[in-house]
Scaffold this active site. Structure first.
Site, PDB file in Angstrom:
ATOM      1  N   LYS A 181      33.799 -17.474 -14.223  1.00  0.00           N
ATOM      2  CA  LYS A 181      32.681 -17.492 -15.165  1.00  0.00           C
ATOM      3  C   LYS A 181      33.086 -18.155 -16.501  1.00  0.00           C
ATOM      4  CE  LYS A 181      29.836 -15.329 -12.348  1.00  0.00           C
ATOM      5  NZ  LYS A 181      30.544 -14.874 -11.156  1.00  0.00           N
TER       6      LYS A 181
HETATM    7  C1  LIG Z   1      29.893 -13.619 -10.225  1.00  0.00           C
HETATM    8  C2  LIG Z   1      28.617 -12.963  -9.923  1.00  0.00           C
HETATM    9  C3  LIG Z   1      28.528 -11.581  -9.688  1.00  0.00           C
HETATM   10  C4  LIG Z   1      29.730 -10.686  -9.555  1.00  0.00           C
HETATM   11  O1  LIG Z   1      30.558 -10.679 -10.672  1.00  0.00           O
HETATM   12  P1  LIG Z   1      31.937  -9.855 -10.598  1.00  0.00           P
HETATM   13  O2  LIG Z   1      32.306  -9.749 -12.054  1.00  0.00           O
HETATM   14  O3  LIG Z   1      32.892 -10.703  -9.828  1.00  0.00           O
HETATM   15  O4  LIG Z   1      31.667  -8.565  -9.973  1.00  0.00           O
HETATM   16  C5  LIG Z   1      27.283 -11.022  -9.502  1.00  0.00           C
HETATM   17  N1  LIG Z   1      26.165 -11.774  -9.514  1.00  0.00           N
HETATM   18  C6  LIG Z   1      26.205 -13.103  -9.704  1.00  0.00           C
HETATM   19  C7  LIG Z   1      24.928 -13.882  -9.731  1.00  0.00           C
HETATM   20  C8  LIG Z   1      27.431 -13.748  -9.909  1.00  0.00           C
HETATM   21  O5  LIG Z   1      27.461 -15.063 -10.101  1.00  0.00           O
END
Ligand SMILES: *Cc1c(COP(=O)(O)O)cnc(C)c1O
Length: 375
Positions: A181
Site C-alpha cells: 500500500k
Molecule cells: C490490501 C487490502 C485489504 C487487506 O489489507 P491488509 O492490511 O493486508 O489486511 C483489504 N481490502 C482491500 C481492498 C485491499 O486492497
C-alpha cells in the site's frame, strides 16, 4: 527487471524504531501509536483512529462492533480482496455481491438498492485504486434502509471525496498499511470510527474484551473481562516505522501522483486510438495514485501484453478473480443482480509498476513497451 512494487522507505524508520526500543514499551498503544493516531485524526478530521495489525483486522473489528451474525446480509462488490468478505463470513453473515461500474471498478451505486432485503445489515464500499465510490448515493440508500456503511479504504489513504478523507464518510473506515500500500508498517492497518458512540466498545473489543483502556486512564480501579473481544493492537515498533512514513505522506503522495500522471500522458494516445482504456477519475474525487492500470481488449490480449512486458524485464500484475466465482465465494455468498461488468472488466485490467522511488526513466520505458506492443 523493473519491479512491480517496492515498499516505501523515507529514511527515519530505523531511528524511530530504535527510539521505540529505548522507550521500553514495544506493545500496543505506545508513544508512536499515539503519534500516528493523532496525525491521522487531525489530518483526516476523524474523531477516533485505532491502529490495528492489518486492514483485515480493522474490518473484523467493525463486523464485531456491529454484532453482525448468522442470517445477516452484507453487500459489497465482487471485485475486491478476500478480506472484505472474510471479515463478515467469520461472523456467520451471508455475503451479497453486486456489480461494479466499468469506469472506476467501484461498486455500482445505481444497482445497490435492488440488493437490499429485510436481512441486510451493512454495505461495504471498496475504494478501488484509491478512487472514491459514489458515497452520497451509497449513504442515501444506507440511511433510507437504516444500514451501516463500512468503507474498505485499504487503498484510499490520503484520497478524498468532495473534500472529505476516504474512511471518514461511512460509520467506519478501514485503512491498510501492508507493504503493497502507499504507506506501510510492514503489516498494519487502522479503524476509523466516525461516530463516537462506537468508541468505548471498540476500545474494549481490541483489548481482548477487557476495560483495560479505561483502567489505564484511571476511569476504573481494576480491569476485568466485560465483553467479547480479541487482540487488535499494532506493536509500537510497527507504529514507529509507520510514523516515519506519515510524516512524509505528502512527499510520497506527490511522487506517486507524478508517476501516475506520466503514465497517463504517455499512454493517452493509445487510448485515443481505442486500443486501451485508461482509468477515469470522477470530478469529485481526489485520488492518491495507489495504482495505475490499463484495460486491454480482453483476457487474451492482457496475457499477451503481460508476457510482452515480462520479455522486456517489466513486472506487471492483475488481481481479483471476482469473489462470486471463487470456491469460497460460492459457499459464503451470492451475486445479486446482473454481472454486466464485474467479470468482463476484471479480465481486461493490468497494473503497471507504481511505487515511491520508481524512476522516471523506468516509467517512460514501461509506457514505451506498452506502446510497442500495440505497434
Ligand atoms: C490490501 C487490502 C485489504 C487487506 O489489507 P491488509 O492490511 O493486508 O489486511 C483489504 N481490502 C482491500 C481492498 C485491499 O486492497
Amino acid at each position: 527487471m523493473i519491479p512491480f512494487n517496492q515498499p516505501p522507505v523515507t529514511g527515519k524508520e530505523q531511528a524511530y524504531m530504535q527510539e521505540a526500543m529505548e522507550n521500553g514499551k514495544l506493545s500496543g498503544d505506545g508513544l508512536f501509536t499515539k503519534a500516528c493516531r493523532q496525525w491521522m485524526e487531525e489530518r483526516f478530521d476523524c474523531p477516533s483512529v485505532l491502529l490495528t495489525p492489518s486492514c483485515t483486522h480493522a474490518l473484523e473489528m467493525a463486523a464485531m462492533l456491529l454484532d453482525i451474525g448468522p442470517g445477516d446480509e452484507v453487500i459489497m462488490p465482487s471485485y475486491t480482496f478476500v478480506s472484505t468478505a472474510n471479515a463478515f463470513v467469520i461472523r456467520g453473515a451471508d455475503i451479497v455481491f453486486v456489480d461494479i461500474r466499468p469506469d472506476t471498478m467501484n461498486m455500482d451505486e445505481t444497482v445497490l438498492e435492488d440488493a437490499v432485503t429485510e436481512r441486510t445489515k451493512a454495505i461495504v464500499p471498496v475504494h478501488y485504486a484509491g478512487v472514491a465510490c459514489e458515497m452520497d448515493a451509497i449513504l442515501s440508500v444506507a440511511n433510507k434502509h437504516n444500514l451501516c456503511v463500512i468503507e474498505d479504504a485499504a487503498q484510499g489513504v490520503m484520497s478524498t471525496y468532495k473534500g472529505r478523507a476516504l474512511g471518514t464518510i461511512g460509520d467506519f473506515g478501514c485503512f491498510s498499511f501492508h507493504d503493497t500500500k502507499n504507506y506501510t508498517s510492514g503489516e498494519g492497518g487502522a479503524l476509523l470510527i466516525n461516530n463516537t458512540i462506537w468508541k468505548e466498545r471498540a476500545e474494549i473489543l481490541r483489548e481482548k474484551g477487557t476495560n483495560r483502556s479505561q483502567y489505564i486512564r484511571g476511569q476504573v480501579d481494576k480491569y476485568t473481562w466485560v465483553d467479547v473481544g480479541s487482540s487488535y493492537l499494532l506493536s509500537d515498533l510497527n507504529a514507529a516505522f509507520l510514523y516515519a512514513q506519515l510524516e512524509q505522506a505528502d512527499t510520497i503522495n506527490l511522487a506517486r501522483k507524478a508517476v501516475w500522471d506520466m503514465y497517463y500522458q504517455e499512454l493517452a494516445p493509445l487510448a485515443e486510438q481505442g486500443k486501451i482504456t485508461l482509468p477515469s477519475i470522477p470530478d469529485e474525487c481526489e485520488h492518491n495514485a495507489h495504482m495505475f492500470y490499463v484495460k486491454t481488449k480482453d483476457i487474451e490480449e492482457r496475457t499477451a501484453l503481460m508476457d510482452w512486458l515480462k520479455q522486456h524485464q517489466i513486472a506487471s500484475a492483475f488481481h481479483y478473480i471476482p469473489l462470486h466465482s471463487s470456491k469460497a465465494g460460492k459457499r459464503f455468498g451470492q451475486f445479486r443482480g446482473q454481472d454486466r461488468y464485474t467479470t468482463k472488466e476484471s479480465e481486461r485490467l493490468l497494473r503497471l509498476p507504481l511505487f515511491y522511488g520508481l524512476k522516471e526513466g523506468d516509467v517512460h520505458a514501461t509506457a514505451e513497451t506498452v506502446r510497442s506492443f500495440y505497434g
